[in-house]
Design an enzyme around this catalytic site. Structure first.
Site, PDB file in Angstrom:
ATOM      1  N   LYS A  23      -4.384  -1.534  -2.602  1.00  0.00           N
ATOM      2  CA  LYS A  23      -4.902  -2.473  -2.097  1.00  0.00           C
ATOM      3  C   LYS A  23      -4.616  -2.797  -0.500  1.00  0.00           C
ATOM      4  O   LYS A  23      -5.341  -2.774   0.640  1.00  0.00           O
ATOM      5  CB  LYS A  23      -4.460  -3.821  -2.616  1.00  0.00           C
ATOM      6  CG  LYS A  23      -4.858  -5.151  -1.929  1.00  0.00           C
ATOM      7  CD  LYS A  23      -4.593  -6.582  -2.563  1.00  0.00           C
ATOM      8  CE  LYS A  23      -3.188  -6.903  -2.809  1.00  0.00           C
ATOM      9  NZ  LYS A  23      -2.851  -7.365  -1.666  1.00  0.00           N
ATOM     10  N   ARG A  28      -6.577  -1.327   4.998  1.00  0.00           N
ATOM     11  CA  ARG A  28      -6.244  -0.657   6.435  1.00  0.00           C
ATOM     12  C   ARG A  28      -7.147   0.435   6.560  1.00  0.00           C
ATOM     13  O   ARG A  28      -7.708   0.668   7.705  1.00  0.00           O
ATOM     14  CB  ARG A  28      -4.821   0.281   6.421  1.00  0.00           C
ATOM     15  CG  ARG A  28      -3.659  -0.732   6.516  1.00  0.00           C
ATOM     16  CD  ARG A  28      -2.231  -0.402   5.788  1.00  0.00           C
ATOM     17  NE  ARG A  28      -1.307  -1.351   6.475  1.00  0.00           N
ATOM     18  CZ  ARG A  28      -0.905  -2.298   5.810  1.00  0.00           C
ATOM     19  NH1 ARG A  28      -1.695  -2.719   4.480  1.00  0.00           N
ATOM     20  NH2 ARG A  28       0.212  -2.994   6.109  1.00  0.00           N
ATOM     21  N   GLY A  95      -3.553 -12.432   2.590  1.00  0.00           N
ATOM     22  CA  GLY A  95      -2.638 -12.348   3.519  1.00  0.00           C
ATOM     23  C   GLY A  95      -2.604 -11.099   4.522  1.00  0.00           C
ATOM     24  O   GLY A  95      -2.361 -11.269   5.744  1.00  0.00           O
ATOM     25  N   ARG A 123       0.533 -20.417   3.855  1.00  0.00           N
ATOM     26  CA  ARG A 123       1.273 -19.148   4.261  1.00  0.00           C
ATOM     27  C   ARG A 123       1.894 -19.141   5.890  1.00  0.00           C
ATOM     28  O   ARG A 123       0.922 -19.424   6.512  1.00  0.00           O
ATOM     29  CB  ARG A 123       1.007 -17.827   3.733  1.00  0.00           C
ATOM     30  CG  ARG A 123       0.761 -17.921   2.281  1.00  0.00           C
ATOM     31  CD  ARG A 123       0.052 -16.683   1.558  1.00  0.00           C
ATOM     32  NE  ARG A 123       0.942 -15.370   1.669  1.00  0.00           N
ATOM     33  CZ  ARG A 123       0.429 -14.085   1.399  1.00  0.00           C
ATOM     34  NH1 ARG A 123      -0.696 -14.186   0.634  1.00  0.00           N
ATOM     35  NH2 ARG A 123       1.239 -13.194   1.560  1.00  0.00           N
ATOM     36  N   SER A 168       8.602  -6.870   7.047  1.00  0.00           N
ATOM     37  CA  SER A 168       7.457  -7.226   6.584  1.00  0.00           C
ATOM     38  C   SER A 168       6.440  -6.213   7.231  1.00  0.00           C
ATOM     39  O   SER A 168       6.269  -6.237   8.460  1.00  0.00           O
ATOM     40  CB  SER A 168       6.876  -8.727   7.259  1.00  0.00           C
ATOM     41  OG  SER A 168       5.569  -8.756   7.375  1.00  0.00           O
ATOM     42  N   ASP A 316       6.403  -6.836  -4.540  1.00  0.00           N
ATOM     43  CA  ASP A 316       5.197  -7.543  -5.284  1.00  0.00           C
ATOM     44  C   ASP A 316       5.378  -7.220  -6.814  1.00  0.00           C
ATOM     45  O   ASP A 316       4.482  -7.681  -7.462  1.00  0.00           O
ATOM     46  CB  ASP A 316       4.006  -6.750  -4.750  1.00  0.00           C
ATOM     47  CG  ASP A 316       3.684  -7.304  -3.310  1.00  0.00           C
ATOM     48  OD1 ASP A 316       4.270  -8.210  -2.745  1.00  0.00           O
ATOM     49  OD2 ASP A 316       2.938  -6.367  -2.577  1.00  0.00           O
ATOM     50  N   LYS A 343       4.727 -15.968  -0.686  1.00  0.00           N
ATOM     51  CA  LYS A 343       3.617 -15.199  -0.963  1.00  0.00           C
ATOM     52  C   LYS A 343       2.574 -15.866  -1.502  1.00  0.00           C
ATOM     53  O   LYS A 343       2.435 -17.336  -1.107  1.00  0.00           O
ATOM     54  CB  LYS A 343       3.991 -14.031  -2.010  1.00  0.00           C
ATOM     55  CG  LYS A 343       4.958 -13.253  -1.967  1.00  0.00           C
ATOM     56  CD  LYS A 343       4.520 -12.188  -0.700  1.00  0.00           C
ATOM     57  CE  LYS A 343       5.555 -11.272  -0.166  1.00  0.00           C
ATOM     58  NZ  LYS A 343       5.581 -10.455   0.922  1.00  0.00           N
ATOM     59  N   ARG A 347       6.912 -17.499  -5.381  1.00  0.00           N
ATOM     60  CA  ARG A 347       6.934 -16.654  -6.549  1.00  0.00           C
ATOM     61  C   ARG A 347       8.368 -16.741  -7.564  1.00  0.00           C
ATOM     62  O   ARG A 347       8.450 -16.305  -8.514  1.00  0.00           O
ATOM     63  CB  ARG A 347       6.682 -15.134  -6.330  1.00  0.00           C
ATOM     64  CG  ARG A 347       5.153 -14.918  -6.153  1.00  0.00           C
ATOM     65  CD  ARG A 347       4.827 -13.541  -5.835  1.00  0.00           C
ATOM     66  NE  ARG A 347       3.340 -13.388  -5.731  1.00  0.00           N
ATOM     67  CZ  ARG A 347       2.598 -12.469  -5.171  1.00  0.00           C
ATOM     68  NH1 ARG A 347       3.463 -11.311  -4.723  1.00  0.00           N
ATOM     69  NH2 ARG A 347       1.428 -12.493  -5.036  1.00  0.00           N
ATOM     70  N   ARG A 389      -0.708 -11.902  -8.944  1.00  0.00           N
ATOM     71  CA  ARG A 389       0.676 -11.096  -9.761  1.00  0.00           C
ATOM     72  C   ARG A 389       1.139 -12.054 -10.745  1.00  0.00           C
ATOM     73  O   ARG A 389       1.868 -11.581 -11.919  1.00  0.00           O
ATOM     74  CB  ARG A 389       1.694 -10.707  -8.616  1.00  0.00           C
ATOM     75  CG  ARG A 389       0.718  -9.888  -7.767  1.00  0.00           C
ATOM     76  CD  ARG A 389       1.608  -8.837  -7.107  1.00  0.00           C
ATOM     77  NE  ARG A 389       1.151  -8.074  -6.110  1.00  0.00           N
ATOM     78  CZ  ARG A 389       0.018  -7.055  -6.319  1.00  0.00           C
ATOM     79  NH1 ARG A 389      -0.167  -6.467  -7.432  1.00  0.00           N
ATOM     80  NH2 ARG A 389      -0.553  -6.703  -5.208  1.00  0.00           N
TER      81      ARG A 389
END
Ligand code: SPQ
Length: 430
Positions: A23, A28, A95, A123, A168, A316, A343, A347, A389
């Protein structure tokens, strides 16, 4: 809203599946292809909802993009060719689209508005909007530019040296992308190394990127050159089946085409640390990223501690690693993982609440969770809360539960793994 019922598997998971495209790399490839001069072709693209949102946003910015399943052609416009969008840019649940695109929009001499779904609306965006403002962009939004909808008026920006408080890749990438169109040099210094797909792919598109420990720098004014991109399989998707193979009795399964970028492969370290029987074969390089085939078998597992610099390498995967820990002997402690709170859902809260419903011994902490195992999970009704997820982690828990598990809001899974349930079926067919 969909509910999926998962039945416990007694005969084991067996066979081979090919893991769908990464992903992070798919996003990108589309964005860099749009900014490049010439035509970029992408092979192995993840046609999940998040990456489709990226395509839709860049089409609204005037870029011609043709997507046919895993093949995408991006007719790049160069940095100067993007157009002021007549419509709002909707990032859906993504995100990555939001933050990386903000870095690009910050340098563009026009106005744009970015929105997303309810989860995106919660977020934090100041982690990118504050440094992008410092570079010269005008960005506003709810809570002083922390939450979508965000309005951006970009323009000529200047390079900065930015010390990020969080490890990040989205922050690092947004600032570096803006840096490519800024005066002078832009540097990002991270507290720990986050995934480096942006650095690798920019280099492949002909950009000079300087890496020095935890500092990455780019000079402004560099041109991206179109190319062919091969997207490896997503280790974050593979993780669900690595855990499923390790905990489901009588299993032996092979996952082909798994990206093993060292900034992403923490899940492999943890599986090995916990005693999983895992083989890595056919290691190769594809499009500048390491790739291999992985075979996992039902394993006797023990608890472990997961923290520190390992966290950005598996952030993740923590929801499904929590499921793994419920089947391991002893205590597993996950710490230094506060980022889980920002996230698609918090989570820490969602993993703990849903696994508790299935009878797990799990407790939330300020920066992670503590799990005692092994536990025979019970059947029950759980939900994804719209977080792909969480939905997939609960489905994997269902494979080893004593009775069926119903996963509510299972449609969220198509954000990153549209063929997830097909792959479970393939591996459980006799
Ligand atoms: O794109 P999004 O919604 O942020 O997706 C997630 C995910 O679970 O798929 C996080 F919720 O992955 C992020 C990841 O956590 C994707 C990403 C990237 O492609 O750069 C980087 C990580 O986020 P961050 O905030 O640590 O940079």
């Amino acid at each position: 809203m969909a509910t999926k019922t998962v039945q416990p598997i007694h005969g084991g998971l067996r066979g081979t599946i090919r893991i769908p495209g990464d992903k992070s790399i798919s996003h990108r490839a589309v964005m860099f292809g749009a900014l490049a001069e010439g035509t970029t072709t992408i092979e192995g693209f993840l046609a999940g909802e998040d990456c489709l949102s990226t395509i839709a946003c860049f089409q609204k910015l005037g870029v011609e993009i043709v997507q046919e399943g895993e093949k995408v052609t991006v007719h790049g416009k160069g940095w100067k060719g993007l157009e002021e969008p007549a419509e709002i840019l909707d990032v859906g649940n993504s995100g990555t689209t939001t933050r990386l695109m903000l870095g690009i929009l910050a340098t563009q001499p026009f106005h744009s508005v970015v929105i997303g779904d309810d989860s995106i609306g919660k977020r934090p965006m100041k982690r990118v909007t504050v440094p992008l403002r410092e570079m010269g962009a005008q960005i506003d939004g709810r809570d002083d530019g922390n939450f979508t909808p965000l309005s951006v008026r970009g323009g000529q920006t200047k390079g900065i040296s930015f010390q990020s408080k969080v490890a990040s890749a989205q922050v690092k990438s947004a600032i570096l992308l803006a840096g490519l169109q800024s005066e002078g040099t832009t540097s990002v210094i991270e507290p720990a190394l986050s995934r480096d797909h942006t650095e690798r792919m920019l280099e492949a598109f002909g950009v000079e990127v300087k890496r020095d420990g935890l500092t990455v720098s780019v000079k402004g004014g560099q041109v991206l050159k179109a190319r062919h991109v091969v997207v490896p399989g997503d280790i974050s998707s593979a993780a669900f089946f690595l855990v499923a193979g390790a905990i489901t009795p009588n299993s032996k399964l092979t996952l082909t085409n798994v990206g093993l970028n060292p900034t992403r492969s923490g899940v492999i370290d943890v599986l090995q640390q916990m005693g999983a029987s895992l083989q890595i074969e056919n290691e190769r390089l594809e499009g500048g990223e390491p790739v291999a085939d992985l075979t996992i078998e039902t394993s006797t597992l023990h608890g472990t501690e997961i923290g520190g610099e390992l966290i950005p390498r598996l952030i993740d995967e923590i929801p499904v690693l929590a499921v793994l820990a419920t089947q391991a002997k002893g205590r597993t402690v996950i710490k230094d993982a506060e980022e889980l709170k920002v996230k698609e859902t918090n989570r820490i809260d969602t993993v703990v609440s849903e696994l508790t419903k299935l009878g797990a011994t799990i407790q939330a902490t300020d920066d992670g969770m503590i799990i005692e195992g092994p536990t025979t999970l019970s059947g029950g009704v759980v939900q994804s809360f719209g977080d792909h997820r969480i939905g997939m982690a609960m489905a994997i828990a269902g494979l080893v539960a004593s009775d069926s598990v119903q996963v509510e809001r299972s449609e969220a899974i198509s954000v990153s793994y549209p063929t997830f349930f097909d792959d479970i079926n393939k591996l459980s067919e006799k």
